[in-house]
Structure formats: structure tokens, C-alpha cells
Design a protein around this motif. Structure first.
Motif, PDB file in Angstrom:
ATOM      1  N   PRO A 150       0.896  -1.115  -0.124  1.00 19.19           N
ATOM      2  CA  PRO A 150      -0.020   0.034  -0.101  1.00 19.19           C
ATOM      3  C   PRO A 150       0.918   1.275  -0.131  1.00 19.19           C
ATOM      4  N   ASN A 151       0.419   2.212  -0.862  1.00 18.85           N
ATOM      5  CA  ASN A 151       1.012   3.316  -0.638  1.00 18.85           C
ATOM      6  C   ASN A 151       0.121   4.669  -0.776  1.00 18.85           C
ATOM      7  N   THR A 152      -1.141   4.608  -0.191  1.00 13.21           N
ATOM      8  CA  THR A 152      -2.116   5.523   0.074  1.00 13.21           C
ATOM      9  C   THR A 152      -3.080   5.003   1.349  1.00 13.21           C
ATOM     10  N   LEU A 153      -3.525   6.216   1.882  1.00 15.52           N
ATOM     11  CA  LEU A 153      -4.266   6.102   3.043  1.00 15.52           C
ATOM     12  C   LEU A 153      -5.646   4.961   2.717  1.00 15.52           C
ATOM     13  N   THR A 154      -6.248   5.044   1.263  1.00 14.40           N
ATOM     14  CA  THR A 154      -7.346   4.099   1.152  1.00 14.40           C
ATOM     15  C   THR A 154      -6.959   2.721   1.340  1.00 14.40           C
ATOM     16  N   GLU A 155      -5.778   2.298   1.055  1.00 12.31           N
ATOM     17  CA  GLU A 155      -5.456   0.775   1.095  1.00 12.31           C
ATOM     18  C   GLU A 155      -5.436   0.361   2.473  1.00 12.31           C
ATOM     19  N   ILE A 156      -4.918   1.448   3.276  1.00 14.76           N
ATOM     20  CA  ILE A 156      -4.979   0.855   5.010  1.00 14.76           C
ATOM     21  C   ILE A 156      -6.115   1.252   5.615  1.00 14.76           C
ATOM     22  N   GLY A 157      -7.465   1.343   4.916  1.00 11.85           N
ATOM     23  CA  GLY A 157      -8.673   1.772   5.648  1.00 11.85           C
ATOM     24  C   GLY A 157      -8.668   3.220   6.112  1.00 11.85           C
ATOM     25  N   LEU A 158      -7.868   4.076   5.915  1.00 12.19           N
ATOM     26  CA  LEU A 158      -7.971   5.492   6.242  1.00 12.19           C
ATOM     27  C   LEU A 158      -8.576   6.447   4.752  1.00 12.19           C
ATOM     28  N   SER A 159      -8.760   7.753   5.241  1.00 18.95           N
ATOM     29  CA  SER A 159      -8.933   8.705   4.274  1.00 18.95           C
ATOM     30  C   SER A 159      -8.383  10.019   4.676  1.00 18.95           C
ATOM     31  N   THR A 160      -8.537  10.704   3.624  1.00 18.91           N
ATOM     32  CA  THR A 160      -7.921  12.393   4.412  1.00 18.91           C
ATOM     33  C   THR A 160      -8.738  13.037   5.206  1.00 18.91           C
ATOM     34  N   ASP A 161     -10.102  12.517   5.301  1.00 19.50           N
ATOM     35  CA  ASP A 161     -11.232  12.946   5.865  1.00 19.50           C
ATOM     36  C   ASP A 161     -11.259  12.388   7.480  1.00 19.50           C
TER      37      ASP A 161
END
Length: 381
Positions: free
Chosen positions: A309-320
Motif C-alpha cells: 500500500p502507498n495510499t491511505l485508502t489501502e490501509i482503511g483511512l482517508s484524508t477526512d
């Protein structure tokens, strides 16, 4: 104030190869005559026959205690009590990084020697003189440091080849951080986990690990998908385990692992592997450093193709998820964390900004290179 020194630490012996588990007794016998094996039921079902035969050949007893998921304070204390009650003189951890870390901590607490037998190449924990301690839920508590490394690290590459490929992928994520952190630590002249300034050897091994991973990762992953041992797999296992282990301990940790530790404070990341979370930390460190765009693009492309993973999406998080990101950043920047080995000050606000930025950054790079859009990773089992 102590005079600064450069120092390197390493296990007394490292053994690696196909079917190496069949020779475990041969290498344990010079270390102790009353071993206590610690492993979970699944791992033990895979190695019991080989371990039993090799121990019998050296007139060693076969006594085992089970292990759970994390190296928690309670699990360590329970293992220490098992060591005392069994009158063991060496504890042999067979399994993943947490079993290995629990054995180190319990072995140190009881004054006996310890042996690491990782059955996957998913972390660089087996070679080190420290243990990472977690809560029952997998949240980071502390590092525990010991005066010496394991007396033996033995890894059977056929067992690695037989394991799910996601564990080897996780090991790549953990090991890739080694060079990124070691070069930052060297630039800052920071104290390493070995208790001194980095040696040239430690820094060079960290860089060698990085190079071997890039040369062998895809071929090695294909070998594991086929359940076979190849030279590429042997090289990658050594990079993930020995070179990364020596490199992080004697080369230095920095932001990547501190951010990993911070991420364990976010419940959304529980169940992900150590290496998956470390990879987020590595990319975030590159952002904090203001690394060249070309280097970041190469990192995003390589880790995407590997399956990290290299995005927040892939680890279950988001910028919000502001509250969670702030909690991660707060945990990553506590006074004792290795993020302060960076060659410049890093605040919690800096970490929040860098973590937030990787979502758009990675998505943009992946789109430019025709790589898949990110989707949430399933928890590892």
C-alpha cells in the motif's frame, strides 16, 4: 556525557537454506541442552516432525509451549514462567516476528539464551537485540532492548516458499525502509538501535538490502507463488531478514518506523502486516524529506507492482479521518520515537500534512504510469 562511539550488532550465527529446519538440532545443541520451543499450533504442525528428528539426533528434548498473535507484556510474562517451570536453558522461537520477539524478551528476563527460527521472511525482527511489544489489539507499546542478539537465526527457505506470498511482500515493505531510514539517520548523526553512531558497515548493508530487493523481488515472489526455492528467493530472504536486520539495528531507524508505530493507534489498520504499515511510513518519510519527484515516483511504482500500500485508502483511512491522522501523528512524534533521528525537526502537524498528501500524490503517479487505482487491503491472516 558518554564519548560517542560507532558500533554494530549481529546474531552469533545466521543459517539460511532450503530444508534448513532439518538441521536445527545440530545448531541448537552447542547453545543449550534443554530447549523450550515456542510456536503456534499451525506452525508446529508444519515443523514438528523435522524439529523432532533433528533434536533426537542431538539428544535434545522436544518440549513446546503455544503462542498467540502478539508479543504483549502478558504473553512475555507467561512465556518466562514456562521457561522457569521447564528448567530450559535456551528458548527456540519458531514462527513469525511476534513469537520471536516474545522469546527474546522472555529469554532475557530468565537469563537464558535464545534462538530465532522465522518461518516467513516478513520482518527483520529475527536478527535484532530488541523486541517490539504490543497490546492485545496490536497497538504499539514500546521497544525493549537487550544486551545481545540471538545466539542463532535459522531460516528455512522452503518454509518461506510454502507460506502465503503476502508475508514475503510484507517483508519487502519492512526491508525497503531500512535504507531510507539509515541514510537519514547517518545524515543526522543519530544514535542507532545498537547504542552508538552508525558504522559504515551498517549503512552499507542497508543500501545493499535495497539493491538486492529491487533486483530480485518479482522473481522471488513468483517462486513463492509456485512454492519453489530459487536463487532469487534466497537473495530476497537474505535481504529481508539478515541485511535489513543488521541495517536497521546498526544503520538507524528514522521516520518510517515511527509512523508505523503511530499507525497502530488507528483501529482501521489493525490486522494489516507490519510491512504494509511500514511502507506507508517510508513514503511519508520521503515526503517529509522533500525527496526528488523521480525518487518518489519510482518508490510508488515499485511498491504498487510488488503489492504494497502507498495510499491511505489501502490501509482503511482517508484524508477526512482527521481525528485518526492526528492520533497517528501524535504517537509517531512522542519524545522516545525514532522520528527524532531525522536530520531536521518533525512535528505532529508535519506528519499529518505528509500523511494527507500521499493520497493524491500516489493516485496521480499511479494514473500517470497506468497502474491500478488503490483499493482497501484485506487484513492478513
Amino acid at each position: 556525557m558518554p564519548v560517542p562511539v560507532r558500533t554494530v550488532m549481529s546474531p552469533a550465527r545466521y543459517v539460511q537454506g532450503k530444508d534448513a529446519i532439518t538441521r536445527l538440532g545440530e545448531f541448537v545443541a552447542p547453545i543449550g541442552s534443554r530447549p523450550l520451543v515456542v510456536s503456534d499450533d499451525v506452525v508446529w504442525s508444519l515443523v514438528e516432525e523435522a524439529v523432532g528428528t533433528s533434536f533426537a539426533a542431538e539428544s535434545l528434548r522436544v518440549e513446546r509451549v503455544p503462542f498467540g498473535r502478539f508479543a504483549t507484556p502478558a504473553a512475555i510474562d507467561e512465556l518466562a514462567e514456562s521457561i522457569r517451570s521447564s528448567d530450559a536453558d535456551v528458548v527456540v522461537a519458531i514462527g513469525g516476528g511476534s513469537a520471536v520477539d516474545a522469546a527474546k524478551a522472555a529469554g532475557h528476563a530468565t537469563g537464558i539464551r535464545w534462538v530465532s527460527v522465522p518461518t516467513v521472511a516478513s520482518t527483520d525482527a529475527p536478527t535484532s537485540a530488541l523486541a517490539v511489544v504490543y497490546t492485545d489489539e496490536g497497538e504499539f507499546i514500546e521497544y525493549r532492548f537487550f544486551p545481545r542478539n540471538p545466539d542463532l537465526v535459522l531460516i528455512d527457505t522452503q518454509l518461506v516458499a510454502n507460506a502465503p506470498v503476502q508475508f514475503l511482500v510484507a517483508g519487502i515493505g519492512d526491508a525497503l525502509a531500512t535504507w531510507i531510514e539509515a541514510r537519514a539517520s547517518a545524515k543526522a548523526a543519530a544514535t542507532t538501535m545498537a547504542g552508538g553512531l552508525a558504522t559504515q558497515a551498517g549503512t552499507a548493508l542497508a543500501e545493499l538490502s535495497w539493491r538486492i530487493i529491487h533486483e530480485n523481488a518479482f522473481s522471488a515472489l513468483d517462486a513463492v507463488r509456485d512454492g519453489i526455492v530459487t536463487p532469487a528467493l534466497e537473495s530476497l530472504v537474505e535481504a529481508n531478514t539478515l541485511l535489513s536486520g543488521l541495517g536497521f539495528e546498526s544503520g538507524g531507524l528514522a521516520a518510517a518506523h515511527a509512523i508505523h508505530n503511530g499507525l497502530t493507534a488507528a483501529p482501521q489498520t489493525h490486522g494489516l502486516t507490519h510491512g504494509q504499515k511500514v511502507n506507508i511510513g517510508s513514503l511519508t518519510q520521503l515526503v517529509l524529506e522533500g525527496a526528488p519527484r523521480a525518487e518518489i515516483e519510482d518508490f510508488v511504482e515499485f511498491t504498487t507492482r510488488v503489492g504494497l500500500p502507498n495510499t491511505l485508502t489501502e490501509i482503511g483511512l482517508s484524508t477526512d479521518d482527521i481525528e485518526e491522522l492526528e492520533a497517528v501523528a501524535a504517537a509517531a512524534t512522542v519524545e522516545s520515537e525514532t522520528i527524532h533521528s531525522m536530520p531536521f525537526p518533525v512535528t505532529a502537524a508535519d506528519v499529518v500534512a505528509a500523511l494527507t498528501s500521499i493520497e493524491r500524490l500516489s493516485r496521480s503517479i499511479r494514473a500517470d504510469k497506468g497502474l491500478p487505482e488503490p483499493v482497501k487491503y484485506e487484513a492478513a491472516h
